[in-house]
Design an enzyme around this catalytic site. Structure first.
Site, PDB file in Angstrom:
ATOM      1  N   LYS A   1       0.864  -1.179   0.000  1.00  0.00           N
ATOM      2  CA  LYS A   1       0.000   0.000   0.000  1.00  0.00           C
ATOM      3  C   LYS A   1       0.908   1.239   0.000  1.00  0.00           C
ATOM      4  O   LYS A   1       1.802   1.348   0.815  1.00  0.00           O
ATOM      5  CB  LYS A   1      -0.899  -0.020   1.241  1.00  0.00           C
ATOM      6  CG  LYS A   1      -2.069   0.923   1.160  1.00  0.00           C
ATOM      7  CD  LYS A   1      -3.135   0.572   2.195  1.00  0.00           C
ATOM      8  CE  LYS A   1      -4.300   1.545   2.101  1.00  0.00           C
ATOM      9  NZ  LYS A   1      -5.394   1.178   3.033  1.00  0.00           N
TER      10      LYS A   1
ATOM     11  N   GLU B   1     -19.268  -4.653  10.915  1.00  0.00           N
ATOM     12  CA  GLU B   1     -20.204  -3.830  11.693  1.00  0.00           C
ATOM     13  C   GLU B   1     -21.287  -4.685  12.356  1.00  0.00           C
ATOM     14  O   GLU B   1     -21.728  -4.369  13.466  1.00  0.00           O
ATOM     15  CB  GLU B   1     -20.849  -2.775  10.792  1.00  0.00           C
ATOM     16  CG  GLU B   1     -19.897  -1.668  10.343  1.00  0.00           C
ATOM     17  CD  GLU B   1     -19.059  -2.059   9.141  1.00  0.00           C
ATOM     18  OE1 GLU B   1     -19.260  -3.148   8.581  1.00  0.00           O
ATOM     19  OE2 GLU B   1     -18.178  -1.250   8.764  1.00  0.00           O
TER      20      GLU B   1
ATOM     21  N   ARG C   1     -24.965  -1.184   8.134  1.00  0.00           N
ATOM     22  CA  ARG C   1     -24.573  -2.596   7.981  1.00  0.00           C
ATOM     23  C   ARG C   1     -24.983  -3.416   9.215  1.00  0.00           C
ATOM     24  O   ARG C   1     -25.141  -4.628   9.124  1.00  0.00           O
ATOM     25  CB  ARG C   1     -23.051  -2.731   7.836  1.00  0.00           C
ATOM     26  CG  ARG C   1     -22.532  -2.672   6.453  1.00  0.00           C
ATOM     27  CD  ARG C   1     -22.866  -3.917   5.643  1.00  0.00           C
ATOM     28  NE  ARG C   1     -22.679  -3.690   4.245  1.00  0.00           N
ATOM     29  CZ  ARG C   1     -21.495  -3.808   3.626  1.00  0.00           C
ATOM     30  NH1 ARG C   1     -20.427  -4.139   4.324  1.00  0.00           N
ATOM     31  NH2 ARG C   1     -21.393  -3.567   2.327  1.00  0.00           N
TER      32      ARG C   1
HETATM   33  C1  LIG Z   1     -18.883  -1.343   5.302  1.00  0.00           C
HETATM   34  C2  LIG Z   1     -17.658  -0.481   5.332  1.00  0.00           C
HETATM   35  N1  LIG Z   1     -16.986  -0.349   6.492  1.00  0.00           N
HETATM   36  C3  LIG Z   1     -15.879   0.436   6.538  1.00  0.00           C
HETATM   37  C4  LIG Z   1     -15.447   1.113   5.428  1.00  0.00           C
HETATM   38  C5  LIG Z   1     -14.260   2.064   5.525  1.00  0.00           C
HETATM   39  N2  LIG Z   1     -13.125   1.586   4.718  1.00  0.00           N
HETATM   40  C6  LIG Z   1     -12.867   2.058   3.521  1.00  0.00           C
HETATM   41  S1  LIG Z   1     -11.510   1.384   2.840  1.00  0.00           S
HETATM   42  C7  LIG Z   1     -11.254   0.417   4.219  1.00  0.00           C
HETATM   43  C8  LIG Z   1     -10.104  -0.508   4.296  1.00  0.00           C
HETATM   44  C9  LIG Z   1     -10.140  -1.431   3.129  1.00  0.00           C
HETATM   45  O1  LIG Z   1      -9.009  -2.274   3.196  1.00  0.00           O
HETATM   46  P1  LIG Z   1      -8.675  -3.141   1.907  1.00  0.00           P
HETATM   47  O2  LIG Z   1      -9.909  -3.753   1.398  1.00  0.00           O
HETATM   48  O3  LIG Z   1      -7.581  -4.031   2.293  1.00  0.00           O
HETATM   49  O4  LIG Z   1      -8.203  -2.070   0.824  1.00  0.00           O
HETATM   50  P2  LIG Z   1      -6.818  -1.290   0.743  1.00  0.00           P
HETATM   51  O5  LIG Z   1      -7.126   0.131   1.187  1.00  0.00           O
HETATM   52  O6  LIG Z   1      -5.834  -1.979   1.619  1.00  0.00           O
HETATM   53  O7  LIG Z   1      -6.431  -1.337  -0.706  1.00  0.00           O
HETATM   54  C10 LIG Z   1     -12.242   0.657   5.159  1.00  0.00           C
HETATM   55  C11 LIG Z   1     -12.301   0.017   6.492  1.00  0.00           C
HETATM   56  C12 LIG Z   1     -16.186   0.952   4.235  1.00  0.00           C
HETATM   57  N3  LIG Z   1     -15.841   1.625   3.098  1.00  0.00           N
HETATM   58  N4  LIG Z   1     -17.267   0.153   4.218  1.00  0.00           N
END
Ligand SMILES: Cc1ncc(C[n+]2csc(CCOP(=O)(O)OP(=O)(O)O)c2C)c(N)n1
Ligand SMILES: CC(=O)[C@@H](O)[C@H](O)COP(=O)(O)O
Ligand SMILES: [Mg+2]
Length: 628
Positions: free
Chosen positions: A280, A366, A394
């Site tokens: 990342k 959630e 959620r």
């Molecule tokens: C239901 C929900 N909960 C929390 C989030 C907040 N959120 C956005 S990106 C993320 C992390 C995602 O991690 P990953 O899928 O590994 O993607 P990366 O940023 O590492 O590429 C979170 C928790 C969201 N978008 N949707």
């Protein structure tokens, strides 16, 4: 510049594979420069440059469907599908959306923003393809964080048995927003570190092939050792046991390797999971070293990576929440903090340092977070679920079934309540009053400023008569001084801030400030407007409401929330239930999805400003005169 030549995947395909590393470098430089001006989700996009190039080089979007889970990492996809020129408008009012958007491009086949929906969407597309005897690929790109979302596991459970041709690309960078958490994350870690498993396996197979016939009994033993080795180094066995072919892990920044394994995935029948390991923030040192703070960025200086601070005099509500939580936990051993993967955004990082044993990041989960809080509450502790309004959606059934119905002492600290700005329609925190207000036992309140937020949190920590929700904005407060002592707020009591007998404004939370501004302005026109800090959407201040009706005062309710089922609706329902005639007008968010832009632009779009309130008050006082 190769990037300037590309307006569609077809033009990308005209490049030779040897050109791609150069193009990857150009894309990274473009992202770093463009987002230094606009802000956005930088680190995630830097991590998927090669992956996105490989996907659009090998497959035929939009005939082949490419879905992006969460979608915050789809900027490279947007660059390759004709939207480079729009990047200066990224996440701005009427500009380029920060997530996939069907109205922007035929290549955006699935809209996201909330996590963990891509596998279900992809499975639906695969089933529909086969029912219509069509022939195209369906590819879902999901991060290791998003994979911790319950929906993703529900989908895997279904994908594994239906055996549809479907490619799942697991983009594993070991990070959610914070470092990823959970048993699945640990499992992926073992897979990542045992990349050499395939090499051992090949070497053993070569050795087995050399064993003479006489050695057959020994050979069988060795076969069993080789197979058990698989379980020892868990080479994708979880996914294989679920019915998916596991390919990888592969270095997600090595284009040749990536192309090879994606070709193999495309040729594999049935569901395939390709485990792609990426970094990342890849290619930009500040983001590589701190992908937490470079997950979502504002404007920054490219050379140093230094963020340009937004000038805001008052502290932001989430910071007040984080600080107050530490104060409360110091004096109250019952306090436990829970976050579904938003430790940083909810400003709980310091709390976690002070009270590691009382702070739980449960991942993007959630539903689990809500019922986990309920479980904690049954044992006499005071769980505080810190959750964005939009993400609480959620865990709705869990709010009803596990918390409110059992009347448990859970505190919902609902952050990002109201408009959220640049994240836009998928993230607006405007529905929680409507979807919570119908729950028996639940108290719902919203502070007019940061001092009241602190006092509401204290009040909630002392409240043992059931669940309590405090909703607050992501924005700054008013700069008011904080009370030194704790003051319990009487549940269900509003607060008259300004007297007046021409009309009454019942303002909720963030709408108190513009209501006071409007009243001050209207005083110049001889209109004397009462301004009330409503404070509670449930229970309502019945005595105050009955008094207003008795005075035959025109009433205007104002809330930064969906009009349908919101605070204003509660007031209307109250008067109807009481059989009392009252002259009520409502202001709130109308019945459509408000897209990305700044919070101020979103408020202006729906009229939730002091000017908007002035217009409304003028209107209702004229009507009052006509009635007289
Ligand atoms: C239901 C929900 N909960 C929390 C989030 C907040 N959120 C956005 S990106 C993320 C992390 C995602 O991690 P990953 O899928 O590994 O993607 P990366 O940023 O590492 O590429 C979170 C928790 C969201 N978008 N949707
Ligand atoms: C993509 C996503 O859902 C998160 O990154 C979200 O954008 C965080 O919002 P805040 O920036 O308000 O914490
Ligand atoms: Mg990740």
């Amino acid at each position: 510049m190769l990037l300037e030549q590309i307006h569609s995947p077809d033009e990308l395909k005209k490049l030779s594979i040897e050109d791609l590393p150069k193009l990857a470098k150009e894309i990274r430089n473009f992202l770093i420069e463009s987002l230094s001006e606009t802000g956005g989700h930088l680190a995630s996009n830097l991590g998927v440059v090669e992956l996105t190039l490989a996907l659009h080089y090998l497959f035929e979007s939009p005939k082949d469907k490419i879905l992006w889970d969460v979608g915050h990492q789809a900027y490279v996809h947007k660059l390759l599908t004709g939207r480079r020129e729009q990047f200066p408008t990224l996440r701005q009012y009427h500009g380029l959306c920060g997530f996939p958007k069907m109205s922007e491009s035929e290549h955006d086949v699935w809209e996201t923003g909330h996590s963990s929906t891509s596998l279900s969407g992809a499975m639906g597309m695969a089933v529909a393809r086969d029912l219509q005897q069509l022939d195209h690929k369906v590819i879902a790109v999901i991060g290791d964080g998003a994979l911790t979302g319950g929906m993703a596991l529900e989908a895997l459970n279904h994908i594994g048995v239906e055996k549809k041709d479907l490619i799942v690309i697991l983009n594993d960078n070991e990070m959610s927003i914070s470092p990823n958490v959970g048993a699945l994350h640990n499992y992926l870690g073992r897979l990542r570190t045992h990349r050499h498993y395939n090499k051992i396996k090949d070497e053993m197979e070569a050795l087995l092939a050399k064993i003479p016939v006489a050695g057959q009994p020994f050979k069988k033993t060795l076969e069993r050792v080789k197979d058990s080795l698989k379980y020892l180094v868990v080479d994708g066995v979880l996914f294989e046991e679920l019915g998916l072919t596991y390919l990888g892990p592969v270095d997600g920044h090595e284009l040749e390797e990536l192309m090879e394994i994606l070709r193999q995935a495309g040729d594999t029948e049935g569901p395939v999971l390709v485990h792609v390991v990426t970094k990342k923030g890849q290619g930009y040192e500040p983001a590589e070293n701190d992908s937490v703070n470079y997950h979502g960025v504002g404007t920054y200086k490219i050379e140093s990576g230094a963020f340009q601070k937004k000038a805001s005099s008052a502290p932001q509500y989430p910071s007040i929440f984080g600080k107050t939580m530490i104060e409360l936990a110091q004096q109250d051993q019952r306090i436990v903090a829970i976050t579904p993967a938003m430790l940083t955004g909810s400003k709980l990082e310091d709390f976690a340092k002070h009270f590691p044993e009382r702070c739980f990041d449960v991942g993007i989960a959630e539903q689990h977070a809500t019922t986990f809080a309920a479980g904690i509450a049954t044992q006499g502790l005071k769980p505080v679920l810190a959750i964005y309004s939009t993400f609480l959606q959620r865990g709705y059934d869990q709010v009803i079934h596990d918390v409110c119905r059992q009347n448990l002492n859970v505190i919902f600290a609902i952050d990002r309540a109201g408009f959220v700005g640049e994240d836009g329609e998928t993230h607006q925190g405007i529905y929680d009053i409507s979807f919570l207000r119908n729950q028996p036992n639940l108290t719902i309140m919203m502070p007019k400023d940061e001092n009241e937020l602190r006092q509401m949190l204290y009040t909630a920590s002392q409240y043992d008569d059931g669940p309590i929700a405090i909703r607050y904005s992501k924005g700054s407060g008013t700069g008011i001084a904080m009370d030194q002592e704790w003051n319990k707020i009487p549940i269900g009591k509003s607060e008259i801030l300004r007297s007046g007998n021409d009309a009454a404004i019942l303002a909720f939370g963030t709408m108190v400030s513009p209501a006071l501004e409007a009243a001050d302005f209207l005083a110049q026109e001889g209109l004397n407007i009462r301004v009330i800090n409503a404070r509670f959407a449930k229970p309502l201040d019945k005595e105050l409401l009955l008094g207003l009706a008795e005075e035959k005062l025109p009433i205007l309710t104002v809330e930064e929330a969906s009009l349908a089922g919101g605070f204003g609706s509660a007031v209307l329902e109250f008067y109807e239930e009481q059989g009392v005639q009252a002259f009520v007008s409502r202001m709130g968010v109308p019945d459509y999805y408000v897209e990305h832009g700044s919070i101020q632009e979103q408020l202006k779009e729906v009229g939730l400003t002091s000017d908007g309130i002035i217009q409304q008050i003028r209107g209702i006082t004229v009507k009052r005169k006509q009635r007289a």
